[in-house]
Write an enzyme that holds these catalytic residues in place. Structure first.
Site, short mmCIF file in Angstrom:
data_model
loop_
_atom_site.label_atom_id
_atom_site.label_comp_id
_atom_site.label_asym_id
_atom_site.label_seq_id
_atom_site.Cartn_x
_atom_site.Cartn_y
_atom_site.Cartn_z
N LYS A 1 -0.42 -5.30 15.72
CA LYS A 1 -1.57 -4.50 15.24
C LYS A 1 -2.48 -5.14 14.17
O LYS A 1 -3.71 -5.55 14.26
CB LYS A 1 -0.97 -3.25 14.88
N TYR B 1 -2.46 6.70 9.38
CA TYR B 1 -2.93 5.53 9.32
C TYR B 1 -3.12 4.77 10.85
O TYR B 1 -3.86 3.70 10.96
CB TYR B 1 -1.90 4.42 8.40
N CYS C 1 8.12 -2.76 14.70
CA CYS C 1 7.12 -3.61 13.85
C CYS C 1 6.71 -4.85 14.76
O CYS C 1 5.46 -5.11 14.66
CB CYS C 1 7.76 -4.12 12.33
N HIS D 1 -12.31 -14.81 -12.76
CA HIS D 1 -13.73 -14.58 -12.40
C HIS D 1 -14.52 -15.70 -11.49
O HIS D 1 -13.94 -16.93 -11.70
CB HIS D 1 -14.51 -14.40 -13.44
N GLU E 1 -10.53 -9.05 -10.41
CA GLU E 1 -10.80 -8.90 -11.78
C GLU E 1 -11.05 -7.52 -12.18
O GLU E 1 -10.96 -7.04 -13.18
CB GLU E 1 -11.62 -9.77 -12.34
#
Length: 449
Positions: A52, A179, A44, A438, A443
């Protein structure tokens, strides 16, 4: 522990899981040592998610600089310099490796910078021949990129080498549909590389919700990334000018400057000596463990990718914590593998937690889906036609939200908070009762009707 043991715990592997287990066990009072043959931080930190993600950030500036003009900024034509990004990313990796070393040192974990193999139920042997006795051995060696058994496969590279390229290729073929393949396809495309993603199957991102992955495919094609499906590799020829000619079944050959193998990862157990001491392994070399991370040999445990349960760094960390708390902290703990959120840092990114629609169809008596298909405000003003898609899956009988899946700007950042609600078992009406924040993209999670 009896004096016959040099350590209470010996950890093989200095990645995120191994480091967490080491420092927590040491904090509980155990005498701990760790062996790492390459660099502290594991996949990782050293050659995976961290570098990455930094490349993803760097790649995003290609679109951000274009969009800035629509927002009133007089941005000149910019040139990208790969060595600058590469070297800055690698410098950050060096910094993080130092932090990992400091964590172990501060917790009085002795570190051996060499390979260790298991030569007994309570014995490891270092590369220099030193034999060490330990009451408990923890294997946290992670996984390794797979390279298919294809003629000329050695002409390709893996995610281990991709961070060290001398230059960005003009033409790249990326093998795989998961992925890693989709993330690097997006990265290299933004760096003005002609990208072709070749998959032996007929779909990308198997295991993710079908609507979400279809949206990524649609956007990727619109951006200019090429996809070739149902095309197993036959051979790779290296040509005189250094380029590659890539041959596939039932498809015209593709000429490229780089081939990146991203066809999966396999547990890193080869040569560790596990079979000789009786540790039971799965078909792909994974260490088989129980709910407490214990292998078939009572003194030997394993966590992380090497067990091939869930190949995610946060899962390995949680497993390392549970292992140390259980064995050395008098706090029996087991990891809950339900509703683990995950992300794909593609362009745009994906986030998901809980059941996909196909899983809900198989597992629930009845369910409902709610979607929000919209064009983010930033994309509207920037003149981009990319649309975000949020999808909520609800158990019709209980109204519990059992799945959330999204693709769009900052989807993983938004999903982390929403995943808490899914994990807590909140209902659709509880989402609806929450007042919207908002104007935001998030939302939409509380406005689906």
């Amino acid at each position: 522990m009896p004096a016959t043991y040099d350590y209470d715990l010996f950890v093989i592997g200095g990645g995120s899981g191994g480091v967490r287990a080491s420092r927590v066990a040491a904090a509980h009072g155990a005498r701990v040592a760790l062996a790492e043959e390459y660099r502290l931080g594991g996949t990782c930190v050293i050659r995976g998610c961290v570098p990455k993600k930094l490349l993803v950030y760097g790649a995003h500036f290609a679109e951000d600089l274009q969009d800035a003009r629509r927002f009133g900024w007089d941005v000149p034509n910019c040139e990208f310099n790969w060595p600058t990004l590469r070297d800055n990313v690698l410098a950050e990796v060096d910094r993080l490796e130092g932090i990992y070393g400091g964590i172990l040192e501060n917790n009085h974990v002795e570190v051996f910078d060499q390979r260790a193999t298991i030569t007994g139920a309570n014995e490891v042997t270092l590369a220099d021949g030193t034999k060490i006795k330990a009451a408990t051995i923890l294997v946290a060696t992670g996984s390794w990129p797979m390279v298919p058994d294809v003629e000329g496969a050695e002409h390709g590279i893996t995610s281990n080498e991709v961070f060290h390229l001398d230059e960005i290729p003009k033409r790249a073929v990326i093998a795989g549909g998961g992925y890693i393949a989709n993330e690097f396809a997006g990265i290299f495309h933004e760096f003005s590389c002609k990208v072709t993603l070749v998959n032996r199957g007929d779909t990308i991102l198997r295991g993710y919700d079908e609507q979400i992955r279809d949206r990524l495919l649609q956007i990727s094609v619109m951006k200019g990334i090429n996809f070739v499906f149902n095309a197993p590799f036959e051979r790779i020829d290296k040509q005189q000018d250094g380029s590659l000619m890539i041959h596939m079944t039932d498809h015209e050959p593709i000429e490229a400057d780089m081939l990146l193998w991203a066809v999966g990862r396999t547990p890193n157990t080869v040569g560790l000596g596990l079979e000789k001491v009786g540790v039971e392994l799965g078909k792909n070399g994974a260490i088989l463990v129980d709910e407490d991370n214990q292998s078939s040999v009572p003194s030997i445990y394993a966590i992380g990718d090497v067990t091939d349960r869930v190949q995610l760094t946060p899962v390995a960390i949680r497993e390392g914590q549970a292992f140390a708390d259980t064995l050395f902290g008098n706090k029996p703990t087991r990891v809950d593998y339900h509703n683990i959120p995950s992300a794909v840092f593609s362009h745009p990114p994906i986030g998901g937690v809980g059941l996909t629609e196909s899983q809900a169809r198989d597992q629930l008596g009845s369910y409902k889906t709610y979607t929000a298909d919209f064009r983010p405000m930033k994309n509207v003003l920037a003149g981009r036609n990319e649309r975000a898609l949020y999808k909520m899956i609800v158990d019709e009988g209980t109204e519990q939200v059992v799945g959330l899946h999204m693709i769009g700007p900052d989807a993983p950042e938004i999903l982390q908070a929403a995943a808490i609600a899914v994990k807590a078992g909140l209902t659709k009406s509880q989402f609806d009762e929450t007042i919207a924040l908002h104007p935001t993209m998030s939302e939409e999670l509380v406005l689906m009707r």
